[in-house]
Design a protein around this motif. Sequence first.
Motif, PDB file in Angstrom:
ATOM      1  N   TYR A  59     -10.498   9.703   2.048  1.00 22.98           N
ATOM      2  CA  TYR A  59      -9.650  10.789   2.545  1.00 22.98           C
ATOM      3  C   TYR A  59     -10.521  11.989   2.893  1.00 22.98           C
ATOM      4  O   TYR A  59     -11.561  12.221   2.267  1.00 22.98           O
ATOM      5  CB  TYR A  59      -8.615  11.177   1.475  1.00 22.98           C
ATOM      6  N   ASP A  60     -10.060  12.772   3.901  1.00 18.85           N
ATOM      7  CA  ASP A  60     -10.834  13.925   4.363  1.00 18.85           C
ATOM      8  C   ASP A  60     -10.722  15.134   3.455  1.00 18.85           C
ATOM      9  O   ASP A  60     -11.461  16.100   3.625  1.00 18.85           O
ATOM     10  CB  ASP A  60     -10.401  14.318   5.779  1.00 18.85           C
ATOM     11  N   GLY A  61      -9.772  15.119   2.497  1.00 19.11           N
ATOM     12  CA  GLY A  61      -9.628  16.230   1.565  1.00 19.11           C
ATOM     13  C   GLY A  61      -9.901  15.789   0.140  1.00 19.11           C
ATOM     14  O   GLY A  61     -10.836  15.039  -0.123  1.00 19.11           O
ATOM     15  N   ASN A  62      -9.074  16.275  -0.792  1.00 15.68           N
ATOM     16  CA  ASN A  62      -9.186  15.897  -2.199  1.00 15.68           C
ATOM     17  C   ASN A  62      -8.354  14.646  -2.471  1.00 15.68           C
ATOM     18  O   ASN A  62      -7.346  14.401  -1.805  1.00 15.68           O
ATOM     19  CB  ASN A  62      -8.681  17.024  -3.100  1.00 15.68           C
ATOM     20  N   ILE A  63      -8.764  13.870  -3.469  1.00 20.33           N
ATOM     21  CA  ILE A  63      -8.014  12.696  -3.895  1.00 20.33           C
ATOM     22  C   ILE A  63      -7.668  12.842  -5.367  1.00 20.33           C
ATOM     23  O   ILE A  63      -8.548  13.102  -6.191  1.00 20.33           O
ATOM     24  CB  ILE A  63      -8.802  11.393  -3.672  1.00 20.33           C
ATOM     25  N   VAL A  64      -6.382  12.676  -5.699  1.00 18.13           N
ATOM     26  CA  VAL A  64      -5.928  12.661  -7.081  1.00 18.13           C
ATOM     27  C   VAL A  64      -5.298  11.305  -7.347  1.00 18.13           C
ATOM     28  O   VAL A  64      -4.345  10.913  -6.673  1.00 18.13           O
ATOM     29  CB  VAL A  64      -4.910  13.786  -7.366  1.00 18.13           C
ATOM     30  N   ILE A  65      -5.837  10.575  -8.302  1.00 13.15           N
ATOM     31  CA  ILE A  65      -5.336   9.243  -8.643  1.00 13.15           C
ATOM     32  C   ILE A  65      -4.682   9.304 -10.015  1.00 13.15           C
ATOM     33  O   ILE A  65      -5.330   9.659 -11.005  1.00 13.15           O
ATOM     34  CB  ILE A  65      -6.462   8.204  -8.622  1.00 13.15           C
ATOM     35  N   ILE A  66      -3.403   8.971 -10.063  1.00 12.67           N
ATOM     36  CA  ILE A  66      -2.681   8.933 -11.333  1.00 12.67           C
ATOM     37  C   ILE A  66      -2.715   7.482 -11.805  1.00 12.67           C
ATOM     38  O   ILE A  66      -1.815   6.682 -11.529  1.00 12.67           O
ATOM     39  CB  ILE A  66      -1.243   9.453 -11.165  1.00 12.67           C
ATOM     40  N   ILE A  88     -10.164  13.517  -8.493  1.00 10.34           N
ATOM     41  CA  ILE A  88      -9.598  13.726  -9.817  1.00 10.34           C
ATOM     42  C   ILE A  88      -8.866  12.452 -10.216  1.00 10.34           C
ATOM     43  O   ILE A  88      -7.992  11.977  -9.484  1.00 10.34           O
ATOM     44  CB  ILE A  88      -8.602  14.906  -9.839  1.00 10.34           C
ATOM     45  N   ILE A  89      -9.207  11.898 -11.368  1.00  7.43           N
ATOM     46  CA  ILE A  89      -8.614  10.647 -11.819  1.00  7.43           C
ATOM     47  C   ILE A  89      -7.944  10.874 -13.161  1.00  7.43           C
ATOM     48  O   ILE A  89      -8.610  11.197 -14.155  1.00  7.43           O
ATOM     49  CB  ILE A  89      -9.688   9.545 -11.918  1.00  7.43           C
ATOM     50  N   LEU A  90      -6.636  10.741 -13.183  1.00  3.57           N
ATOM     51  CA  LEU A  90      -5.876  10.884 -14.424  1.00  3.57           C
ATOM     52  C   LEU A  90      -5.824   9.522 -15.108  1.00  3.57           C
ATOM     53  O   LEU A  90      -4.765   8.909 -15.259  1.00  3.57           O
ATOM     54  CB  LEU A  90      -4.473  11.433 -14.135  1.00  3.57           C
ATOM     55  N   GLY A  91      -6.995   9.068 -15.504  1.00  2.00           N
ATOM     56  CA  GLY A  91      -7.172   7.760 -16.108  1.00  2.00           C
ATOM     57  C   GLY A  91      -8.649   7.520 -16.296  1.00  2.00           C
ATOM     58  O   GLY A  91      -9.442   8.462 -16.421  1.00  2.00           O
ATOM     59  N   THR A  92      -9.052   6.258 -16.287  1.00  2.00           N
ATOM     60  CA  THR A  92     -10.459   5.885 -16.482  1.00  2.00           C
ATOM     61  C   THR A  92     -11.100   5.507 -15.161  1.00  2.00           C
ATOM     62  O   THR A  92     -10.522   4.743 -14.382  1.00  2.00           O
ATOM     63  CB  THR A  92     -10.566   4.697 -17.459  1.00  2.00           C
ATOM     64  N   LEU A  93     -12.291   6.038 -14.899  1.00  2.00           N
ATOM     65  CA  LEU A  93     -13.060   5.678 -13.716  1.00  2.00           C
ATOM     66  C   LEU A  93     -14.121   4.656 -14.104  1.00  2.00           C
ATOM     67  O   LEU A  93     -15.052   4.975 -14.846  1.00  2.00           O
ATOM     68  CB  LEU A  93     -13.730   6.912 -13.104  1.00  2.00           C
ATOM     69  N   LEU A 122     -14.910   8.967 -17.918  1.00  2.00           N
ATOM     70  CA  LEU A 122     -15.866   8.682 -16.837  1.00  2.00           C
ATOM     71  C   LEU A 122     -16.814   7.559 -17.251  1.00  2.00           C
ATOM     72  O   LEU A 122     -17.706   7.763 -18.077  1.00  2.00           O
ATOM     73  CB  LEU A 122     -16.678   9.942 -16.503  1.00  2.00           C
ATOM     74  N   GLN A 123     -16.610   6.373 -16.686  1.00  2.00           N
ATOM     75  CA  GLN A 123     -17.517   5.246 -16.912  1.00  2.00           C
ATOM     76  C   GLN A 123     -17.805   4.582 -15.567  1.00  2.00           C
ATOM     77  O   GLN A 123     -17.593   3.375 -15.387  1.00  2.00           O
ATOM     78  CB  GLN A 123     -16.905   4.239 -17.882  1.00  2.00           C
TER      79      GLN A 123
END
Length: 205
Positions: free
Chosen positions: A112-119, A135-140, A161-162
């Motif tokens: 995406y050209d902007g920010n990405i928020v993943i729930i 931004i990841i509301l979970g495990t990466l 963050l993994q």
Amino acid sequence: MREGLVNFRGIKEGIYICIKEGEFQQIKRELEKKLVESIDFFGGANLLGIKGENITEDEIDELLEMIRTKFKLHISEDGLPSHLDEKPYKGIYEGMTKFINSTIRSGQVIEYDGNIVIIGDVNPGALIKAKGNIIILGTLRGVAHAGIDGNYKAIVAAYDLQPTQLRIANIIGRQPDGDIITSGLPEVAKIYDGEVLIEPYLPRK
């Protein structure tokens, strides 16, 4: 110092770098030359940031990155003391944001050209790419590349963050030696002194 495209203006809180309208590469060369000539002075000064006419955010970011990496100087924007300049989430700006309410599975590519928020989680084998922040509301556990167009202020944040690989702009985060020890807190990855730094996110009280 002589007047030119780059000048320094002092106020009570510190010094601003003031940029006049001109060709960017010439501005960059002049700034570098003046910093070399006055490095002893600026090493003890509180640099507050860059102001300019008709200079883009990307150009300012490039100048700031040169100051930080080549001259090892801290920019304390908005008058903040140097030790507060690199706090987590400093530099996040509002903009286009894509929200995804699902887990990203192996083989999926989100760009995406902007920010990405993943729930949800990002599984191994998944790839997330954003010009802004991730931004990841979970495990990466997959691959995350923020600031893909050279935005050094972009960050990657997650509850855990993994990552298989983590990259901001053109800087790749080094894998830690040995097993990953989680902090139990949300974590933020950002660029500090030319390297990707991961640290717990501690909200200000």
